[in-house]
Design a protein around this motif. Structure first.
Motif, short mmCIF file in Angstrom:
data_model
loop_
_atom_site.label_atom_id
_atom_site.label_comp_id
_atom_site.label_asym_id
_atom_site.label_seq_id
_atom_site.Cartn_x
_atom_site.Cartn_y
_atom_site.Cartn_z
N THR A 173 47.85 48.31 38.93
CA THR A 173 46.59 48.38 39.68
C THR A 173 46.79 47.90 41.11
O THR A 173 45.87 47.41 41.75
CB THR A 173 45.51 47.52 39.00
OG1 THR A 173 46.04 46.21 38.78
CG2 THR A 173 45.10 48.10 37.68
N ALA A 174 48.00 48.03 41.59
CA ALA A 174 48.26 47.62 42.97
C ALA A 174 47.62 48.62 43.93
O ALA A 174 47.06 49.62 43.53
CB ALA A 174 49.76 47.53 43.19
N GLY A 223 39.74 36.59 35.71
CA GLY A 223 39.84 36.23 37.11
C GLY A 223 40.74 35.02 37.26
O GLY A 223 40.70 34.11 36.45
N THR A 224 41.53 35.05 38.33
CA THR A 224 42.54 34.00 38.49
C THR A 224 41.89 32.62 38.53
O THR A 224 40.92 32.41 39.24
CB THR A 224 43.31 34.26 39.79
OG1 THR A 224 43.68 35.63 39.81
CG2 THR A 224 44.54 33.41 39.86
N ASN A 225 42.44 31.71 37.75
CA ASN A 225 42.04 30.30 37.77
C ASN A 225 40.62 30.05 37.27
O ASN A 225 40.07 28.98 37.48
CB ASN A 225 42.17 29.69 39.18
CG ASN A 225 43.61 29.60 39.60
OD1 ASN A 225 44.51 29.74 38.76
ND2 ASN A 225 43.87 29.38 40.87
N ASN A 226 40.01 31.01 36.63
CA ASN A 226 38.66 30.79 36.13
C ASN A 226 38.56 29.58 35.20
O ASN A 226 37.62 28.80 35.32
CB ASN A 226 38.15 32.04 35.41
CG ASN A 226 36.99 32.65 36.13
OD1 ASN A 226 36.66 32.22 37.22
ND2 ASN A 226 36.36 33.63 35.54
N HIS A 286 48.35 43.37 46.29
CA HIS A 286 47.45 43.26 45.14
C HIS A 286 46.33 42.29 45.45
O HIS A 286 46.51 41.30 46.14
CB HIS A 286 48.21 42.79 43.90
CG HIS A 286 47.72 43.45 42.64
ND1 HIS A 286 46.45 43.24 42.15
CD2 HIS A 286 48.31 44.32 41.79
CE1 HIS A 286 46.30 43.95 41.04
NE2 HIS A 286 47.40 44.63 40.80
N THR A 287 45.16 42.61 44.93
CA THR A 287 44.02 41.71 45.08
C THR A 287 43.71 41.10 43.73
O THR A 287 44.04 41.69 42.70
CB THR A 287 42.79 42.49 45.59
OG1 THR A 287 42.61 43.62 44.74
CG2 THR A 287 42.99 42.95 47.00
N PRO A 288 43.05 39.94 43.71
CA PRO A 288 42.75 39.33 42.41
C PRO A 288 41.77 40.18 41.62
O PRO A 288 40.94 40.88 42.18
CB PRO A 288 42.16 37.97 42.77
CG PRO A 288 41.87 38.00 44.21
CD PRO A 288 42.61 39.12 44.83
N TRP A 289 41.88 40.06 40.33
CA TRP A 289 41.07 40.89 39.46
C TRP A 289 39.61 40.44 39.50
O TRP A 289 39.31 39.26 39.62
CB TRP A 289 41.62 40.80 38.03
CG TRP A 289 40.88 41.66 37.09
CD1 TRP A 289 40.97 43.01 36.97
CD2 TRP A 289 39.93 41.25 36.11
NE1 TRP A 289 40.13 43.46 36.00
CE2 TRP A 289 39.49 42.41 35.46
CE3 TRP A 289 39.41 40.01 35.75
CZ2 TRP A 289 38.54 42.36 34.44
CZ3 TRP A 289 38.47 39.96 34.76
CH2 TRP A 289 38.05 41.14 34.10
N PRO A 312 41.58 45.92 33.73
CA PRO A 312 42.96 45.76 33.32
C PRO A 312 43.10 46.15 31.87
O PRO A 312 42.11 46.24 31.15
CB PRO A 312 43.20 44.26 33.49
CG PRO A 312 41.86 43.68 33.24
CD PRO A 312 40.87 44.67 33.78
N PRO A 313 44.31 46.40 31.44
CA PRO A 313 44.48 46.73 30.03
C PRO A 313 44.00 45.57 29.18
O PRO A 313 44.19 44.41 29.55
CB PRO A 313 45.98 46.94 29.89
CG PRO A 313 46.58 46.46 31.15
CD PRO A 313 45.55 46.38 32.18
#
Lengths: 281, 593
Positions: free
Chosen positions: B46-47, B120-123, B393-396, B591-592
């Motif tokens: 997903t880049a 999401g990163t670090n959630n 890439h951006t965070p999801w 994402p998968p």
């Protein structure tokens, strides 16, 4: 542990835990589909079990060929079986899966409708369960239904039209739609072997009977079964006063039109056998 | 070269492979039409530039293909969100900043476990931080998830698939005890009560009438919900009173409760609860959606429009392969092109899918691994990994406002493996033998030109660029604060059509009717009321969605731009087609899962 349904099977380790609600199992995302020589998954791929359906469903395919009518799904049966035989086989299969005793009655197709059936075969109206599929029309929520005495005639004659006293008749699907939906003929519609997605509502009054006569799928058969066995059906709820209610539930409604509860077992109710009980009279 | 699915392959040269793929593509397109080619590419990458759009671009310029739409992760939420918050609402940007969690006084985590699924990163860290600062957390889930065990002050075990019933019963308690925010509802919500029904809505179809049983005679009390959900009525009532009186309170919903028949009703009921309590658009509150707040400004590169109008919901992949036109689908699929995806494993009913893949005339897959999908391919082209190419890439899910630069670490491992952005397949497909240098860096530089990244080289060197945080930590804050100035999209449309402006958040029952779905086995119905999923415990066929919305087709919202296409101009121009590619504001695919 082998986990399977009609679509496939997989092998998963079972772990018993208090971290899950009682009666619930959880399959995590699973692993890569890795079939053995017989094609059975061996690594816990959850999607061998899931159904290929869209929710919310897909928009219509966009080519002209795909616009309106679609052939119904092919039945899981031999091509040389008649429609009646296929649906009866499906009903029998559904009954077997309930694991309760039941009885098949062969009847004259001309007398398949409730009133005629009860009269000809000497069954009390109370014991005759009417399976009514309602609310499948566009825009339907819970739908109004005529007072029960009027109900049958009105349903046949004035689908969806304003009838007696300004009460809208129950918009049940017409014959062809019922057949397309259930594979069953009016007069033989039963709440067994229906598509798995239809909610089923059963009048509480029926659950109190010692037995109930249901449609057998075709017009030439009826099923006799103890109502308690129906509790095993997926999606079934028991509703008090469903027959008296002026609104039908959307989905499959099982009600009776008799004068009231009758706990006295009738002749047909006393003995159970696995073969035809009522032949003709 | 074993049978399909066996995973036995023999190594051939790139030239042989490309000639074979290109030859088969041309043959199938000419014999059956372009719709016989199915694009099965997905979200394995997903880049910004190395994503499924590479294959889309190829196939669209090649003449088109049948494409799969709909999110396998959260189509129910996408559907519900667009109905409630307007067609522009994006599930990734209709939630709130993780840094806002600490502003809540109460958080209900409903089928949402960032400690298991990150979201999401670090959630999880932000949740932990909020919990340390005294935010009370309640988890509603059939499983005591890791998040439950670690963070929740209370765990409510609910029977799967009955979430909407509990939400409705909570709403009933709040409304019947007059704990709802009537001022908020009057100002911004359509369909809550009879005085604010949308046009042409029958009396009695308001949500309040439904909750109180004014139309159907069934009051949706906690006692009504208890046998459905398995949650004691007292628990539901207590939780409802708490959610109705503690403010700000947030309802954080995951995707799982919506991944069932009528799952969209779960999401609608969640949004309704947030609206009734006036928690939408305020710090510490929530919309009922668990994404980020605003678009970060870096667009994943999309593709031009598909010249063939052939689209099938991805969950129907198995049926599409099996029945094709006979089943009402746009075409009989003869070839599958799969890159960065493993749909044979990810779509429902794997056995039916693999049976369909075995019947194909040809299938090509790009992958690093012999996935279950790749095993069924006739040709597997080795794709480069992210170590072997440069990208961004951006965070999801809009969580976090930064971009990372993925610096190529090593040259491609095998001499034959070429980055598939340069799509070696292209030259063979058009009979051109022109080669192109990997365009990654030039292209990335160009992508950055329209963004907040003003110094590409520094960004590349440091590997990270921070983007400005949004003005508001919660989605729809300005629309709620100042609806006159920031009307929702839905409202703007209404204004234009000279109707009186209406509030932006419709939650009434029976909202909107949609065209029929020939794939459904029932006749079309109005989209059912929020409560329907729970009042009918078994799965009922879900309503159709509007055909105009396509969450996973970037082309629908793309605009043509002057980006350099990834192919040599020679290749594209030799077809006589314009080589327009486009940037896209399409919602990122999930994402998968």
């Amino acid at each position: 542990m082998r986990v399977f349904n009609q679509r496939g099977a997989t092998i998963l380790p079972a772990h018993v835990t208090e971290r899950i609600a009682p009666g619930v199992v959880s399959i995590k995302e699973g692993a890569w589909f890795t079939p053995d020589a017989a094609g059975r998954d061996t690594r816990g791929c959850a999607n061998v079990l899931t159904e290929d359906r869209a929710s919310p469903p897909a928009p219509p395919p966009t080519t002209p060929a795909a616009s309106t009518s679609l052939p119904p799904d092919p039945p899981d049966a031999k091509p040389d079986m008649s429609d009646d035989a296929i649906i009866e086989a499906k009903v029998a299969q559904a009954l077997e899966s309930l694991g309760a005793k039941w009885e098949l009655m062969r009847i004259d197709p001309d007398f398949a409708d409730t009133a005629a059936f009860c009269e000809k075969y000497g069954v009390a109206l109370d014991h005759s369960g009417n399976t009514i599929i309602s609310g499948l029309e566009e825009g339907a929520e819970e739908v109004l239904r005529l007072p029960r005495a009027r109900h049958h005639a009105a349903r046949r004659e004035s689908r969806g039209a304003t009838a007696h006293g300004g009460v809208r008749a129950c918009p049940s699907p017409p014959r062809e739609e019922t057949a397309a939906l259930t594979g069953m003929m009016i007069g033989g519609v039963t709440l067994l072997a229906l598509p798995p997605d239809l909610p089923i509502y059963v009048d509480e009054r029926i659950m109190e009977l010692d037995y109930v006569i249901l449609g057998g799928g075709s017009r030439s058969s009826k099923i006799k079964i103890a109502p308690d066995a129906l509790r095993g059906l997926p999606g079934l709820s028991v509703v008090p006063g469903l027959a008296q209610a002026i609104r039908m539930k959307i989905g499959v409604n099982l009600i009776n039109f008799g004068p009231g509860r009758s706990r006295r077992p009738s002749a047909a109710g006393r003995a159970w056998s696995r073969t035809s009980a009522i032949t003709s009279s | 070269m074993g049978p399909k699915g066996s995973g036995q392959f023999e190594r051939i040269s790139w030239d042989e492979a490309l000639d074979e793929v290109a030859g088969q593509m041309r043959r199938i397109r000419d014999a059956y039409g372009p719709a016989a080619i199915l694009d099965c590419s997905r979200t394995g990458s997903t880049a910004v530039i190395h994503n499924r759009a590479v294959v889309q671009r190829l196939l669209h310029l090649f003449g088109g293909c049948t494409e799969l739409w709909s999110s396998l992760s959260n189509e129910a939420e996408i559907f519900a969100l667009r109905h409630t918050y307007g067609p522009q609402a994006d599930c990734k940007f209709s939630g709130r900043e993780p840094s806002d969690y600490v502003n809540s006084r109460l958080m209900i985590l409903w089928g949402w476990s960032p400690a298991d699924g990150t979201f999401g990163t670090n959630n999880p860290q932000y949740l932990h931080w909020a919990h340390q600062h005294g935010v009370r957390m309640v988890s509603v889930d059939p499983r005591a998830t890791r998040t439950s065990l670690k963070l929740a002050d209370e765990h409510v075990a609910i029977r799967p698939g009955t979430d909407a019933a509990m939400l409705i019963a909570m709403a009933q308690v709040i409304v019947s005890e007059n704990l709802h925010d009537q001022a908020f509802l009057d100002r911004l919500v359509l369909g809550f009560d009879e005085a604010h029904l949308p046009e042409a809505r029958a009396p009695g179809s308001s949500y309040r009438s439904y909750l109180l049983g004014l139309t159907d005679g069934v009051v949706k009390t906690p006692e009504w919900a208890e046998p459905l959900t398995g949650v004691p009525a007292a628990t539901i009532r207590r939780l409802a009173r708490e959610f109705g009186t503690v403010k700000p309170a947030a309802l954080q919903c995951g995707y799982a409760p919506g991944r069932t028949g009528y799952g969209e009703q779960f999401h609608r009921a969640a949004y309704a609860l947030c609206a009734i309590t006036g928690n939408i658009g305020i710090p510490g509150g929530s919309t009922g959606c668990s994404g980020g707040t605003s678009f970060h400004g870096i667009k994943r590169q999309g593709a031009s429009a598909n010249p063939v109008n052939a689209r099938v919901a991805s969950t129907l992949l198995a049926d599409l392969l099996e029945r094709g036109q006979a089943g009402g689908y746009p075409a009989d699929i003869k070839m599958v092109y799969s890159a960065c995806g493993d749909l044979a494993n990810q779509c429902p009913n794997v056995n039916k899918i693999t049976a369909g893949l075995e019947r194909l005339e040809f299938m090509v897959a790009h992958d690093h691994f012999l996935t279950p999908t790749a095993r069924y391919a006739d040709i597997v082209l080795p794709a480069t990994t992210f170590w072997e190419r440069s990208d961004m890439h951006t965070p999801w899910s809009g969580a976090g406002h930064y971009v990372i630069f993925m610096q190529q670490a090593i040259p491609p491992c095998t001499s034959a493996a070429t980055t598939w952005t340069s799509a070696p397949i292209w030259r063979s497909a058009w009979g051109s033998r022109a080669t192109s240098a990997p365009p990654d860096l030039d292209w990335l530089r160009e992508v950055c030109q329209d963004t907040n990244i003003d110094d590409f080289d520094t960004f590349r060197e440091k590997g990270l660029a921070r983007l400005p945080a949004p003005e508001d930590p919660v989605a729809f804050a300005r629309e709620v604060r100042d609806p006159e100035r920031y009307p929702s999209r839905r409202r703007r449309e209404r204004s234009r059509s000279t109707r009186p402006p209406s509030p932006p958040i419709p939650i009434c029952t029976g909202w909107d009717a949609f065209p029929p779905s020939p794939r459904g086995f029932l006749r079309t119905r109005t989209i059912p009321a929020i409560p329907s999923s729970s009042s009918r415990p078994s799965r009922a066929p879900a309503p159709t969605r509007p055909t105009t919305i396509s969450p996973s087709c970037p082309a629908r919202t793309s605009r043509t731009c002057g980006c350099t296409p990834p192919t040599p101009p020679l290749a594209a121009s030799s077809t006589g087609r314009p080589c327009a590619c486009s940037t896209s504001a399409a919602p990122p695919s999930s994402p998968p899962t």
